[in-house]
Motif scaffolding. Structure first.
Motif, short mmCIF file in Angstrom:
data_model
loop_
_atom_site.label_atom_id
_atom_site.label_comp_id
_atom_site.label_asym_id
_atom_site.label_seq_id
_atom_site.Cartn_x
_atom_site.Cartn_y
_atom_site.Cartn_z
N TRP A 43 0.83 -1.19 0.00
CA TRP A 43 0.00 0.00 0.00
C TRP A 43 0.87 1.25 0.00
CZ3 TRP A 43 1.27 -2.69 4.28
CH2 TRP A 43 1.66 -2.00 5.43
N CYS A 44 0.27 2.33 -0.47
CA CYS A 44 0.91 3.64 -0.47
C CYS A 44 0.37 4.43 0.72
CB CYS A 44 0.62 4.39 -1.76
SG CYS A 44 1.31 3.58 -3.20
N SER A 52 5.73 3.99 0.44
CA SER A 52 4.90 2.79 0.27
C SER A 52 5.45 1.70 1.18
CB SER A 52 4.89 2.33 -1.19
OG SER A 52 6.20 2.06 -1.63
N ASP A 119 1.04 1.01 -7.46
CA ASP A 119 -0.07 0.70 -6.57
C ASP A 119 0.14 -0.62 -5.83
OD1 ASP A 119 -0.46 -1.12 -8.63
OD2 ASP A 119 -2.48 -0.43 -9.13
#
Length: 162
Positions: A43-44, A52, A119
């Motif tokens: 995840w960021c 991230s 992402d």
């Protein structure tokens, strides 16, 4: 991947201090993640767009890493490929993720990097649950299981450098 709790995630990090792990942003709604389709959780940080995080289960142990990346500045027609899942993306879809090394080397500023989907949805791209803006992935002769094994091998090779 098995479902993770916030505590599982915070205690898994190998390249940051316990205090940093305690302060980092953990994704919300962990219970709604598609755990059966994930090979790792990535995840960021919504509060720091250049940060991230990635957590993977390896040999019955969770391994978490913090990473940084620079937003893409290449032309619109430029495409890049993720070194983990081999998915191509247009501008900004792949970035060099750099992670500080664990221990003394990391405190001295040493880091390693790999080109990854920004992402961190590699697992979903492999399974076709998510499609890149550049279209579907190139069809391969490998089975899905072999592609997953290759991606995990690529990820573990990156983690081994930390």
């Amino acid at each position: 991947m098995r479902a993770l709790t916030e505590q599982d995630i915070r205690t898994s990090f190998i390249n940051c201090s316990k205090g940093e792990a305690k302060r980092l942003t953990v994704p919300r709604e962990l219970e709604s993640r598609p755990w059966d389709d994930l090979d790792f959780l990535g995840w960021c940080d919504p509060g720091a767009p250049d940060r991230s995080y990635l957590v993977v289960e390896r040999e019955d142990r969770l391994v978490g890493v913090t990473m940084r990346f620079q937003p893409a500045r290449r032309g619109f027609l430029h495409r890049s490929m993720c070194s983990l899942c081999l998915t191509t993306h247009p501008r900004g879809g792949v970035a060099l993720m750099t992670a500080p090394k664990a221990g003394t080397a990391g405190r001295e500023g040493n880091s390693v990097g790999a080109y990854m989907c920004t992402d961190l949805a590699c697992s979903l791209y492999l399974r076709g649950s998510k499609v890149s803006e550049s279209g579907p992935r190139v069809e391969e002769s490998l089975t899905l299981e072999e592609q997953i094994d290759r991606m995990r091998g690529n990820l573990f090779a990156f983690l081994d450098t930390l």
